[in-house]
Write an enzyme that holds these catalytic residues in place. Structure first.
Site, mmCIF file in Angstrom:
data_model
loop_
_atom_site.group_PDB
_atom_site.id
_atom_site.type_symbol
_atom_site.label_atom_id
_atom_site.label_comp_id
_atom_site.label_asym_id
_atom_site.label_seq_id
_atom_site.Cartn_x
_atom_site.Cartn_y
_atom_site.Cartn_z
ATOM 1 N N TYR A 143 0.830 -1.211 0.000
ATOM 2 C CA TYR A 143 0.000 0.000 0.000
ATOM 3 C C TYR A 143 0.870 1.269 0.000
ATOM 4 O O TYR A 143 0.618 2.201 -0.788
ATOM 5 C CB TYR A 143 -0.896 -0.038 1.237
ATOM 6 C CG TYR A 143 -1.850 1.111 1.404
ATOM 7 C CD1 TYR A 143 -3.037 1.161 0.676
ATOM 8 C CD2 TYR A 143 -1.589 2.147 2.305
ATOM 9 C CE1 TYR A 143 -3.935 2.199 0.853
ATOM 10 C CE2 TYR A 143 -2.480 3.188 2.477
ATOM 11 C CZ TYR A 143 -3.646 3.219 1.752
ATOM 12 O OH TYR A 143 -4.534 4.253 1.922
ATOM 13 N N LYS A 147 0.918 4.087 -2.929
ATOM 14 C CA LYS A 147 0.453 5.464 -2.724
ATOM 15 C C LYS A 147 1.573 6.472 -3.030
ATOM 16 O O LYS A 147 1.310 7.559 -3.565
ATOM 17 C CB LYS A 147 -0.061 5.638 -1.293
ATOM 18 C CG LYS A 147 -1.359 4.881 -1.022
ATOM 19 C CD LYS A 147 -2.512 5.395 -1.883
ATOM 20 C CE LYS A 147 -3.840 4.764 -1.525
ATOM 21 N NZ LYS A 147 -4.966 5.298 -2.311
#
Ligand SMILES: NC(=O)c1ccc[n+]([C@@H]2O[C@H](COP(=O)([O-])OP(=O)(O)OC[C@H]3O[C@@H](n4cnc5c(N)ncnc54)[C@H](O)[C@@H]3O)[C@@H](O)[C@H]2O)c1
Length: 251
Positions: A143, A147
């Site tokens: 993640y 991002k």
């Protein structure tokens, strides 16, 4: 942007749904889409569910949306899945791949399909939902990098399409009270009090606050702003390092 059509991915829940409400309150026309079907009575929804990481589906649905609803003036990429908090040796590569696929590839595909149409029309505004994790670090090994890449992609596409009159920005929410975060609290993996204690404003972010920032960036009030990453984090980024000095002072 008044009256203009804005497509919001991940619009069925959390931040995407709040963006839809804020976009409508700002006088634009939100069109929500999602992987999960909407209730039939939802007036702002595109009723065909699709996966933003599926290239064929994205190409097909964006064309269908413009054919049926008209040209898109705005795009908000809020579809995403929160990362699994596992040690690298425990994180399965299929989970790593799925987080990358939805959070990064999906954002890219949506930007590509909608942004290139906007560039041909020489107007448009895109906001990608990143995360404070993009500019810090956390035990979410797919993640976080996904991002961070969304922030870089935002700058890259802002430079690519700026000469064609298309703005591309990112908003990085801090810990935001959405169903995804509530699931984290319920599982015991995350603790609300700890998050509040490290944020300068001593609270979580509300989805509507992210929505307002996104609506502002989409609109003409932000007409000279492109390529930025705006944290909406209740002071998480400025407060968290105070942990090394004993934490934030009491009020
Ligand atoms: N909640 C937070 O604290 C927080 C913090 C920082 C960033 N974010 C980001 O904000 C965005 C929204 O998160 P949220 O908390 O509202 O989550 P959420 O789970 O409440 O909503 C996410 C929505 O995205 C949809 N979605 C998931 N995968 C999809 C796919 N492949 N194709 C299309 N739609 C898909 C889901 O069905 C859901 O409706 C995500 O990108 C997330 O990473 C959230």
């Amino acid at each position: 942007m008044s009256g203009r059509l804005v497509l919001v991915t991940g619009g069925r829940s959390g931040i995407g749904a709040a963006v839809g409400a804020a976009v409508a309150a700002a006088g634009m026309r939100p069109l929500l889409c999602d992987l999960v079907a909407f209730p039939l009575e939802e007036p702002m929804a595109w009723q065909t569910p699709f996966d933003v990481s599926d290239e064929v589906a994205v190409t097909r649905e964006v064309a269908a949306i413009e054919a049926e609803c008209g040209p898109l003036a705005g795009l908000v990429n809020a579809a995403g899945i929160l990362g699994r908090m596992q040690r690298p040796e425990k994180l399965r590569m299929e989970d790593w791949d799925r987080e990358m696929a939805v959070d990064l590839r999906g954002t890219y595909l949506m930007c590509r399909e909608v942004g290139s149409r906007m560039a041909a029309r020489r107007m448009g505004s895109i906001v990608n939902i990143a995360s404070v994790v993009a500019v810090s670090s956390a035990p979410v090994h797919s993640y976080g990098p996904a991002k961070a890449a969304v922030v870089n992609l935002t700058m890259t596409l802002a430079a690519e399409w700026g000469p064609s009159g298309v703005r591309v920005n990112a908003v990085s929410p801090g810990f935001t009270r959405t169903p995804a975060l509530e699931r984290g609290f319920a599982s015991g993996v995350m603790e609300e009090k700890r998050m509040i204690d490290i944020s300068a404003l001593r609270r979580l972010v509300e989805p509507s606050e992210v929505g307002c920032a996104v609506a502002w960036l989409l609109g003409d009030g932000a007409s000279a702003i492109t390529g930025i990453n705006l944290p909406v984090d209740a002071g998480f980024l400025c407060g968290v390092t105070w942990q090394a000095y004993g934490g934030l002072r009491g009020s």
